[in-house]
Design a protein around this motif. Sequence first.
Motif: not given
Length: 231
Positions: A95-114
């Motif tokens: 993930i880091v080598n691919n320049k990180g999470l996309t905006k959609a992925q980050l949003k999804e992960l944050n929603q799960i975290q919430e």
Amino acid sequence: MPRVRGNTVDIAVQKILRKIENYELVTGDIVSDLELSKEFEMSRTPLREAIMILLDNGILERTKTKVVVRAITLKDINEILEVREAIELKSIEIIVNNKGLTKAQLKELNQIQEKLCENTNNRDFDTFFEADSRFHEKIAEYSGNERFLDICKRIYLQSQRLRWITMLTPSRYTETCEEHQLIIDTLTKLDLNAAINAIKSHLLNSKINYEDIINNKQWNKIAQQMKNMRL
């Protein structure tokens, strides 16, 4: 040829797992497709398939004459956590080598975290475990390696057996919420070393928690008491 799993089989798998998680079936209890078909009002065919899946995943075991709930040991738990660590560490590296999470992925992960933190605050520990599993599956999914995800799904099926153990230490849920947030933060910053340390620390703390419970001589007694409360 591999067996084809239908929706009914998946439902049967979850129903049997839920009986184990809810202490209605404990180590050594017989798992009978005939009895379950009456209880669940389902055909015996999907139940037999479900039992085979749970046998394949080490949740049930076959004796000479019957199928029973398999004991879970520290060795089982350590092996599960070792596989998770290997996959998740490689996943975050990709993930880091691919320049990180996309905006959609980050949003999804944050929603799960919430959702996970909300469940913690509401003491909804059953739903918490589902959100926790989804969080870790997403880490593997975002790597883009489909085989990682396939292995994770198998491992997390086995991990569901641990759901009822974690209910004995509710303080661990708050810690998990904080540790997940650190994983998100380090991934967002593309700080690979910090993300690796966050994953390792999270899984180590989970391991210590499981060891504390398993080494407690009262835990089997507690499980039996919980079963009696359900009956």
